[in-house]
Design an enzyme around this catalytic site. Structure first.
Site, PDB file in Angstrom:
ATOM      1  N   HIS A 199     -44.218  60.857  54.803  1.00 44.86           N
ATOM      2  CA  HIS A 199     -43.385  59.820  54.183  1.00 44.86           C
ATOM      3  C   HIS A 199     -43.889  59.409  52.791  1.00 44.86           C
ATOM      4  CE1 HIS A 199     -46.299  56.900  55.746  1.00 44.86           C
ATOM      5  NE2 HIS A 199     -45.768  56.010  54.933  1.00 44.86           N
ATOM      6  N   HIS A 261     -51.045  62.676  53.576  1.00 46.60           N
ATOM      7  CA  HIS A 261     -50.719  61.847  52.415  1.00 46.60           C
ATOM      8  C   HIS A 261     -51.685  62.081  51.236  1.00 46.60           C
ATOM      9  CE1 HIS A 261     -48.269  60.069  55.392  1.00 46.60           C
ATOM     10  NE2 HIS A 261     -49.065  59.087  55.769  1.00 46.60           N
ATOM     11  N   LYS A 359     -58.736  51.545  57.616  1.00 50.09           N
ATOM     12  CA  LYS A 359     -58.039  50.370  58.147  1.00 50.09           C
ATOM     13  C   LYS A 359     -58.997  49.180  58.018  1.00 50.09           C
ATOM     14  CE  LYS A 359     -54.685  52.760  60.600  1.00 50.09           C
ATOM     15  NZ  LYS A 359     -53.348  52.723  60.021  1.00 50.09           N
TER      16      LYS A 359
HETATM   17  C1  BG6 Z   1     -48.907  56.533  58.484  1.00 48.07           C
HETATM   18  C2  BG6 Z   1     -50.171  56.424  59.284  1.00 48.07           C
HETATM   19  O1  BG6 Z   1     -48.646  57.873  58.163  1.00 48.07           O
HETATM   20  O2  BG6 Z   1     -49.009  55.777  57.288  1.00 48.07           O
HETATM   21  C3  BG6 Z   1     -50.507  54.974  59.551  1.00 48.07           C
HETATM   22  O3  BG6 Z   1     -50.017  57.110  60.508  1.00 48.07           O
HETATM   23  C4  BG6 Z   1     -50.496  54.159  58.290  1.00 48.07           C
HETATM   24  O4  BG6 Z   1     -51.769  54.872  60.206  1.00 48.07           O
HETATM   25  C5  BG6 Z   1     -49.198  54.388  57.510  1.00 48.07           C
HETATM   26  O5  BG6 Z   1     -50.604  52.782  58.642  1.00 48.07           O
HETATM   27  C6  BG6 Z   1     -49.219  53.683  56.173  1.00 48.07           C
HETATM   28  O6  BG6 Z   1     -48.008  53.859  55.527  1.00 48.07           O
HETATM   29  P1  BG6 Z   1     -47.626  52.976  54.256  1.00 48.07           P
HETATM   30  O7  BG6 Z   1     -46.329  53.534  53.801  1.00 48.07           O
HETATM   31  O8  BG6 Z   1     -47.566  51.560  54.746  1.00 48.07           O
HETATM   32  O9  BG6 Z   1     -48.734  53.164  53.278  1.00 48.07           O
END
Ligand code: BG6
Length: 507
Positions: A199, A261, A359
């Protein structure tokens, strides 16, 4: 569509929004966290923006025994709670006509027959025309059974419409399992029908990395080892693992975030100019970087991993990782990971890329900082430049999306004192359009069959090749380091970067 066009507009006519054709989205894992918080709200927002076709259908498949009304109420609540656009009853009324629920277990053939019946019924009643996207928002261990059931029941192909499968990360848990998974999915769906969701690639600010690098002339001459000292890529979260113990504890921070990511961000920062912004051209350039990237050879010196212990977040006392519900006392899963990656190319040899994520850190921020070498000579007295750091270009992916340039300026006064100052571009100040949420963009692209934002299996496997040695190295250790919630990670991460004479930015 090219990656740099307006995502919500038809590239052939800039006045027309890109609207998906007749189709359905079939959600496996519809009661899960991701579906409730992100996917269902994104579907509502797309409908609200007028980007879904009139007969669009949303089908949930799960082992629950929801009645039709109960299921509709669940979708409505998720949409209302998570939508970014205002609630409109007319939009909901249109959407609800295409909502269906199919109860059943994944290994129950009768349930798949019911799904097939539902799809045929939607083709007739809603005009979905045989076009169906299967969204696997389920643990990866269940992908094989779902994919093989889709094939067995003749749902994976159609003579009169398209079939697509959407897979959520993690794509496997190491190189071997990713290969296996790719083989299974590839045995049923052709490559152009497989959409792997990372994403981060759906975020506007991530796509802006390409605009920033390739639309401008002034940064490119500096974008190499002659001028760049190192790059820091940070994805920090202030939240803990919440209710996701079952998912997270078997995975850890490196697999959860670095494998996908952060390595994708690194590839976009480091890659050469693609011949076009089509998926195939982007892929070639990203793959070259990933194929040449390796963790620094001394894994004990240049990686760090740790677990949070009780501390503070947002002014509240919070518990440690081992006290989170569902986490075994003996868990050594990391909630923080940092690794130095070296890229063996002419452009980047000798420029370390430091990637870190965690985290329960100080605050939520994702950024890429390109830190430049100091000027070879400075004609100032030492005491005049004590507050001068390195020049840096920081791309803030989220929040406060924007770009900052840090450089030295003269402090007003009668001496030649130099201090760091910031030049700032903020998305919010420069543009009035709000960007679509990553999942909105990605779901729309799946429904349109538009592939540039989806990693292909080669990229996924190359990313595992980079990370596997690090994870194996950590797996051989019997204990894990800790850090206090609300801080910026373990001392071992500071030591890791200090070994190279550098320090982490405090974003
Ligand atoms: C996800 C992870 O892909 O991305 C999560 O599995 C994480 O652990 C999340 O909290 C964070 O996404 P964003 O868009 O809030 O940075």
């Amino acid at each position: 569509m090219s990656l740099l066009s307006n995502p919500l507009r038809d590239p052939k006519d800039r006045r027309l929004p890109r609207v998906a054709g007749p189709c359905s989205l079939i959600l496996f894992g519809v009661t899960g966290d991701l579906a409730r918080k992100k996917l269902i709200p994104a579907v509502y927002d797309l409908a609200n923006r007028g980007l879904l076709p009139p007969g669009f259908a949303l089908v949930g498949f799960a082992r629950h025994d929801f009645g039709h009304q109960e299921f509709k109420a669940l979708i409505k609540k998720a949409a209302k709670d998570g939508a970014r656009t205002p609630w409109r009853d007319t939009v909901w009324k249109q959407l609800v006509a295409g909502i269906r629920f199919v109860p059943g277990e994944f290994d129950d053939d009768a349930a798949w027959q019911r799904l097939g019946d539902t799809m045929r019924e939607l083709d007739e009643q809603q005009g979905t025309n045989g076009n169906h996207a299967f969204y696997l928002s389920i643990p990866p261990g269940l992908f094989p059974v779902v994919v093989s059931q889709l094939e067995k029941h003749g749902l994976a192909q159609s003579d009169n419409g398209w079939r697509r499968v959407v897979i959520e990360k993690p794509f496997g848990h190491d190189l071997a399992s990713a290969r296996e998974l790719n083989k299974i999915v590839g045995g049923v769906f052709p490559p152009e029908s497989v959409f792997r969701i990372d994403h981060y690639l759906g975020k506007e600010t991530v796509q802006n990395i390409l605009a920033f690098r390739f639309a401008n002339g002034m940064f490119e001459p500096l974008w190499n080892s002659n001028y760049v000292d190192h790059v820091q890529i940070t994805m920090a979260e202030d939240i803990g693992i919440g209710t996701r113990a079952g998912y997270y504890d078997g995975i850890g921070a490196a697999r959860d975030v670095i494998q996908n990511h952060l390595l994708q961000l690194m590839a976009l920062i480091a890659m050469e100019e693609p011949v076009s912004f089509k998926a195939s051209s982007l892929r070639i350039e990203k793959q070259k970087i990933l194929a040449n990237a390796r963790p620094a050879p001394r894994l004990d010196f240049h990686t760090a991993h740790a677990q949070y212990v009780a501390g503070w977040a947002g002014g509240e006392k919070v518990r440690g990782y081992l006290q989170e519900e569902g986490i075994p006392q003996s868990s050594t899963t990391e909630s923080y990971a940092a690794v130095r990656i070296d890229i063996a190319t002419r452009r980047w040899a000798g420029v370390p890329f430091y990637l870190r994520t965690g985290k329960r850190l100080g605050r939520r921020v994702t950024e890429v900082a390109v830190v430049f070498k100091r000027a070879p000579h400075q004609p100032f007295a030492k005491h005049d430049v004590v507050e001068l750091g390195e020049n840096a270009l920081v791309m803030r992916i989220q929040p406060d999306e924007g770009v900052t340039l840090r450089f030295g300026a003269k402090v007003p006064g009668t001496t030649m004192e130099i201090r760091d100052v910031l030049m700032d571009f903020a998305y919010g100040g420069a543009f009035v359009e709000s960007s679509p949420e990553a999942y909105e963009r990605l779901i729309l692209d799946v429904l349109l069959g538009d592939p540039p934002l989806f990693p292909q299996h080669e990229e996924v496997e190359l990313a595992w090749e980079i990370l596997d040695p690090v994870i194996d190295h950590w797996a051989r250790q019997t204990s894990i380091d800790t850090y206090t919630s609300g801080t910026w990670g373990p001392a071992s991460a500071d030591e890791m970067i200090a070994r190279d004479g550098r320090s982490w930015r405090r974003p």
